[in-house]
Enzyme design. Sequence first.
Site, PDB file in Angstrom:
ATOM      1  N   SER A  36       0.800  -1.234   0.000  1.00  0.00           N
ATOM      2  CA  SER A  36       0.000   0.000   0.000  1.00  0.00           C
ATOM      3  C   SER A  36       0.830   1.280   0.000  1.00  0.00           C
ATOM      4  O   SER A  36       0.304   2.338  -0.338  1.00  0.00           O
ATOM      5  CB  SER A  36      -0.942   0.018   1.204  1.00  0.00           C
ATOM      6  OG  SER A  36      -0.204  -0.138   2.397  1.00  0.00           O
TER       7      SER A  36
ATOM      8  N   ASP B 233      -4.483   7.345   7.920  1.00  0.00           N
ATOM      9  CA  ASP B 233      -5.427   6.433   8.565  1.00  0.00           C
ATOM     10  C   ASP B 233      -4.660   5.605   9.585  1.00  0.00           C
ATOM     11  O   ASP B 233      -3.499   5.893   9.885  1.00  0.00           O
ATOM     12  CB  ASP B 233      -6.200   5.608   7.526  1.00  0.00           C
ATOM     13  CG  ASP B 233      -5.339   4.569   6.821  1.00  0.00           C
ATOM     14  OD1 ASP B 233      -4.198   4.293   7.264  1.00  0.00           O
ATOM     15  OD2 ASP B 233      -5.816   4.012   5.804  1.00  0.00           O
TER      16      ASP B 233
ATOM     17  N   HIS C  35      -1.551   4.020   7.535  1.00  0.00           N
ATOM     18  CA  HIS C  35      -0.832   4.597   6.392  1.00  0.00           C
ATOM     19  C   HIS C  35      -0.470   6.061   6.587  1.00  0.00           C
ATOM     20  O   HIS C  35      -1.315   6.859   6.999  1.00  0.00           O
ATOM     21  CB  HIS C  35      -1.684   4.452   5.123  1.00  0.00           C
ATOM     22  CG  HIS C  35      -2.065   3.042   4.833  1.00  0.00           C
ATOM     23  ND1 HIS C  35      -3.309   2.525   5.137  1.00  0.00           N
ATOM     24  CD2 HIS C  35      -1.348   2.016   4.315  1.00  0.00           C
ATOM     25  CE1 HIS C  35      -3.346   1.246   4.782  1.00  0.00           C
ATOM     26  NE2 HIS C  35      -2.167   0.907   4.292  1.00  0.00           N
TER      27      HIS C  35
END
Length: 368
Positions: A44, A333, A336
């Site tokens: 990610s 978040d 991340h």
Amino acid sequence: MAQSNIPSTCFFMILCLSLVIHTQSCDKSQSRSEKAALFVFGDSSFDVGNNNYFNTSSRANYHPYGETFFKYPTGRFSNGRLIPDFITEYAELPLLPPYLQPGYIDYRKGVNFASAGAGALLETRQGFVISLKTQIGYFKNVSRLLREKLGEAEAITLLSKAVFLFSVGANDYSFLFDTNSSALDSFSREEFVGLVIGNISSAIEEIYKTGGRKFGLQNVRPMACVPYARVVAAAKYNMSCLDQTTPFVQSHNKELSKLLLKLNNQLRGFRFSFSDYFTFVKERMDHPLKYGFKEGMVACCGSGPYRGIFSCGGKIVKEYYLCGNVSEYVFFDSAHPTERAYQQFAEQAWNGKASLKGSYNLKQLFKS
Ligand SMILES: *[C@@H]1O[C@H](CO)[C@@H](O)[C@H](O)[C@H]1NC(C)=O
Ligand SMILES: *[C@@H]1O[C@H](CO)[C@@H](O)[C@H](O)[C@H]1NC(C)=O
Ligand SMILES: *[C@@H]1O[C@H](CO)[C@@H](O)[C@H](O)[C@H]1NC(C)=O
Ligand SMILES: *[C@@H]1O[C@H](CO)[C@@H](O)[C@H](O)[C@H]1NC(C)=O
Ligand SMILES: *[C@@H]1O[C@H](CO)[C@@H](O)[C@H](O)[C@H]1NC(C)=O
Ligand SMILES: *[C@@H]1O[C@H](CO)[C@@H](O)[C@H](O)[C@H]1NC(C)=O
């Protein structure tokens, strides 16, 4: 507009004609001045939207992801750009599309294969991500297409100049502890880290076999006290941080450095750029003010303690909190970083001093 282009077109024609006379190949001189391509693999930190194109819950294609920079959710797990987006900017390349995006992609500039949630092991979030092995399979197909389109010699030149960037490993360890995987009982720490590093090594060697020579790798960031890990630690283990991950991360990072030094000795023409993502993130979590942030331990977007419940956007848990000024936060978040944190890291990876013997920074790697 058309008119104002004429003088420069003429200029290039004259330049090319004179080059034809001198080098007998205008085309060749043009391809020589082209920017080195960038191929991106991993998780990610790098996924610019591949997960939008298959059925998975590991997706960030909804508000407020992407809002700060793109003004719409792209699938990136952040408020804006990710590390490879900044690297392409510094390398004067266009933003790279996700490989699975439908439509024409000019692979001569590179492409992005990364998939949020992916690790180096097949089992890591299997079915919800594109495994590293499949990412490499996609790349091999791209390299075949390049050979067909450009011819062997030109494809080899392109691949040997290209940079291959990886962010992988963190999910193998988070998956282990989030799910209390049976692998914890079947493998020692050394064995498990050995599997992860072994697969990273295979990925690099596969690319090397197709003609790739320049590799950019980052180590794994601290995992124990990131917002979501603290929630998992409290719920599953009655602990304040997921301290079990720390020896795995330390061991992984040590072995990754060793692997790069080894490959650098073994593979002819191999060049690498190593970036210490661990120290970068740890510094900002511990001393956010020093780097222009106000908050290093609590996420901007999410719910529960430290906003560590993975609920940004309200897809899984409906209620969530979104901070007023995302630039004050290291984490967007619960897992991340923010665009601002990624930008600082990309700058360091691009320009910074190498922290491993034989390593280049990315700027030098692109130019080399
Ligand atoms: C997507 O996956 C979910 C869960 O695995 C499943 O329930 C759903 O039916 C799938 N959707 C499609 C369109 O295949
Ligand atoms: C990576 O690890 C898995 C085990 O999880 C293995 O099955 C797979 O073949 C390995 N190799 C590569 C290149 O991914
Ligand atoms: C590569 O291309 C071949 C032939 O088009 C296809 O069968 C294969 O599934 C592709 N591999 C991957 C990993 O997409
Ligand atoms: C997984 O969880 C079970 C019960 O919750 C526990 O007994 C076991 O020790 C855990 N495994 C590891 C390796 O932590
Ligand atoms: C959690 O740990 C604290 C001390 O760290 C202890 O007082 C408490 O009883 C524990 N709770 C549970 C449910 O084990
Ligand atoms: C948001 O925070 C950043 C970093 O602290 C600061 O530079 C900026 O002025 C803030 N913006 C607003 C609108 O308060």
